[in-house]
Design a protein around this motif. Structure first.
Motif, PDB file in Angstrom:
ATOM      1  N   GLU A   2       0.824  -1.198   0.000  1.00 58.07           N
ATOM      2  CA  GLU A   2       0.000   0.000   0.000  1.00 58.07           C
ATOM      3  C   GLU A   2       0.864   1.257   0.000  1.00 58.07           C
ATOM      4  N   LEU A   3       0.293   2.348  -0.479  1.00 60.20           N
ATOM      5  CA  LEU A   3       1.015   3.612  -0.530  1.00 60.20           C
ATOM      6  C   LEU A   3       1.473   4.042   0.863  1.00 60.20           C
ATOM      7  N   HIS A   4       0.623   3.826   1.851  1.00 56.98           N
ATOM      8  CA  HIS A   4       0.997   4.202   3.224  1.00 56.98           C
ATOM      9  C   HIS A   4       2.216   3.404   3.689  1.00 56.98           C
ATOM     10  N   ASP A   5       2.311   2.150   3.293  1.00 53.10           N
ATOM     11  CA  ASP A   5       3.474   1.324   3.642  1.00 53.10           C
ATOM     12  C   ASP A   5       4.744   1.889   3.003  1.00 53.10           C
ATOM     13  N   VAL A   6       4.625   2.357   1.768  1.00 48.93           N
ATOM     14  CA  VAL A   6       5.766   2.977   1.085  1.00 48.93           C
ATOM     15  C   VAL A   6       6.206   4.216   1.857  1.00 48.93           C
ATOM     16  N   PHE A   7       5.239   5.050   2.223  1.00 51.18           N
ATOM     17  CA  PHE A   7       5.544   6.256   2.996  1.00 51.18           C
ATOM     18  C   PHE A   7       6.254   5.891   4.303  1.00 51.18           C
ATOM     19  N   LEU A   8       5.730   4.908   5.027  1.00 49.09           N
ATOM     20  CA  LEU A   8       6.332   4.522   6.306  1.00 49.09           C
ATOM     21  C   LEU A   8       7.745   3.976   6.135  1.00 49.09           C
ATOM     22  N   LEU A   9       7.977   3.194   5.096  1.00 49.61           N
ATOM     23  CA  LEU A   9       9.322   2.676   4.839  1.00 49.61           C
ATOM     24  C   LEU A   9      10.306   3.795   4.536  1.00 49.61           C
ATOM     25  N   LEU A  10       9.888   4.734   3.717  1.00 44.84           N
ATOM     26  CA  LEU A  10      10.760   5.866   3.385  1.00 44.84           C
ATOM     27  C   LEU A  10      11.047   6.706   4.628  1.00 44.84           C
ATOM     28  N   CYS A  16      12.391  10.433   3.867  1.00 47.79           N
ATOM     29  CA  CYS A  16      11.209  11.275   3.762  1.00 47.79           C
ATOM     30  C   CYS A  16      10.853  11.747   5.173  1.00 47.79           C
ATOM     31  N   ARG A  17      10.542  13.035   5.311  1.00 47.73           N
ATOM     32  CA  ARG A  17      10.287  13.590   6.639  1.00 47.73           C
ATOM     33  C   ARG A  17       8.820  13.588   7.049  1.00 47.73           C
ATOM     34  N   SER A  18       7.923  13.814   6.094  1.00 42.40           N
ATOM     35  CA  SER A  18       6.516  13.992   6.442  1.00 42.40           C
ATOM     36  C   SER A  18       5.623  13.647   5.253  1.00 42.40           C
ATOM     37  N   GLY A  19       4.327  13.640   5.509  1.00 44.35           N
ATOM     38  CA  GLY A  19       3.378  13.411   4.434  1.00 44.35           C
ATOM     39  C   GLY A  19       3.453  14.490   3.371  1.00 44.35           C
ATOM     40  N   ARG A  20       3.711  15.712   3.806  1.00 48.12           N
ATOM     41  CA  ARG A  20       3.848  16.815   2.847  1.00 48.12           C
ATOM     42  C   ARG A  20       5.088  16.622   1.972  1.00 48.12           C
ATOM     43  N   ASP A  21       6.177  16.215   2.604  1.00 47.98           N
ATOM     44  CA  ASP A  21       7.409  15.929   1.866  1.00 47.98           C
ATOM     45  C   ASP A  21       7.157  14.805   0.852  1.00 47.98           C
ATOM     46  N   PHE A  22       6.478  13.765   1.298  1.00 52.85           N
ATOM     47  CA  PHE A  22       6.139  12.625   0.443  1.00 52.85           C
ATOM     48  C   PHE A  22       5.286  13.081  -0.744  1.00 52.85           C
ATOM     49  N   SER A  23       4.282  13.905  -0.469  1.00 50.38           N
ATOM     50  CA  SER A  23       3.395  14.412  -1.525  1.00 50.38           C
ATOM     51  C   SER A  23       4.162  15.170  -2.600  1.00 50.38           C
ATOM     52  N   GLU A  24       4.985  16.090  -2.161  1.00 51.72           N
ATOM     53  CA  GLU A  24       5.688  16.958  -3.105  1.00 51.72           C
ATOM     54  C   GLU A  24       6.846  16.269  -3.806  1.00 51.72           C
ATOM     55  N   HIS A  25       7.715  15.626  -3.031  1.00 49.03           N
ATOM     56  CA  HIS A  25       8.965  15.123  -3.598  1.00 49.03           C
ATOM     57  C   HIS A  25       8.897  13.705  -4.161  1.00 49.03           C
ATOM     58  N   TYR A  26       7.962  12.911  -3.699  1.00 51.08           N
ATOM     59  CA  TYR A  26       7.860  11.543  -4.211  1.00 51.08           C
ATOM     60  C   TYR A  26       6.679  11.361  -5.158  1.00 51.08           C
ATOM     61  N   LEU A  27       5.538  11.958  -4.804  1.00 53.46           N
ATOM     62  CA  LEU A  27       4.352  11.805  -5.650  1.00 53.46           C
ATOM     63  C   LEU A  27       4.243  12.893  -6.708  1.00 53.46           C
ATOM     64  N   LYS A  55      10.976   8.576  -9.106  1.00 54.97           N
ATOM     65  CA  LYS A  55      11.737   9.188  -8.011  1.00 54.97           C
ATOM     66  C   LYS A  55      12.508   8.113  -7.242  1.00 54.97           C
ATOM     67  N   LEU A  56      11.879   6.995  -6.958  1.00 63.55           N
ATOM     68  CA  LEU A  56      12.549   5.905  -6.238  1.00 63.55           C
ATOM     69  C   LEU A  56      13.719   5.355  -7.045  1.00 63.55           C
ATOM     70  N   ARG A  57      13.507   5.149  -8.344  1.00 61.45           N
ATOM     71  CA  ARG A  57      14.586   4.632  -9.199  1.00 61.45           C
ATOM     72  C   ARG A  57      15.741   5.628  -9.274  1.00 61.45           C
ATOM     73  N   SER A  58      15.415   6.892  -9.393  1.00 59.63           N
ATOM     74  CA  SER A  58      16.436   7.936  -9.468  1.00 59.63           C
ATOM     75  C   SER A  58      17.254   7.980  -8.175  1.00 59.63           C
ATOM     76  N   GLN A  59      16.585   7.918  -7.048  1.00 58.70           N
ATOM     77  CA  GLN A  59      17.306   7.926  -5.773  1.00 58.70           C
ATOM     78  C   GLN A  59      18.178   6.685  -5.615  1.00 58.70           C
ATOM     79  N   ALA A  60      17.679   5.552  -6.054  1.00 57.58           N
ATOM     80  CA  ALA A  60      18.463   4.315  -5.960  1.00 57.58           C
ATOM     81  C   ALA A  60      19.758   4.437  -6.748  1.00 57.58           C
ATOM     82  N   GLU A  61      19.689   5.027  -7.918  1.00 62.03           N
ATOM     83  CA  GLU A  61      20.888   5.205  -8.740  1.00 62.03           C
ATOM     84  C   GLU A  61      21.884   6.153  -8.083  1.00 62.03           C
ATOM     85  N   GLN A  62      21.387   7.155  -7.385  1.00 57.35           N
ATOM     86  CA  GLN A  62      22.266   8.115  -6.720  1.00 57.35           C
ATOM     87  C   GLN A  62      22.990   7.504  -5.527  1.00 57.35           C
TER      88      GLN A  62
END
Length: 97
Positions: A2-10, A16-27, A55-62
């Motif tokens: 679930e999306l919430h599980d992704v957020f919690l793992l990050l 990821c710092r917050s839901g707002r951070d997740f919304s803007e920078h990941y979604l 975004k996840l793939r890009s971060q993984a490469e970095q």
């Protein structure tokens, strides 16, 4: 996954710092997007899921630096999560008669 599980793992990995951070920078959406879809029990858009995947793939490469094992662990987690996200998008795009 679930999306919430992704957020919690990050968040657990301190990527990821917050839901707002997740919304803007990941979604790739507005600051309140994640909290609104959770509150209204809506499905995240396919566009937002694709933004998350890239975004996840890009971060993984970095994080590809063998001198820092902790970063390599995060790289593996990011790749695994991106795989789940891509599978979700594929399932959404299948034609169901």
């Amino acid at each position: 996954m679930e999306l919430h599980d992704v957020f919690l793992l990050l968040k657990k990995q301190k990527l990821c710092r917050s839901g707002r951070d997740f919304s803007e920078h990941y979604l790739g959406q507005g600051r309140n997007y994640y909290s609104v879809i959770r509150a209204r029990e809506r499905q995240v858009s396919t566009k937002a899921m694709m933004n998350l995947y890239f975004k996840l793939r890009s971060q993984a490469e970095q994080l590809n630096d063998e001198r820092f094992p902790a970063l390599l662990k995060n790289q593996q987690i990011l790749r695994e999560i991106s795989g789940y996200v891509l599978e979700d998008v594929k399932q959404r795009s299948k034609f169901c008669p």
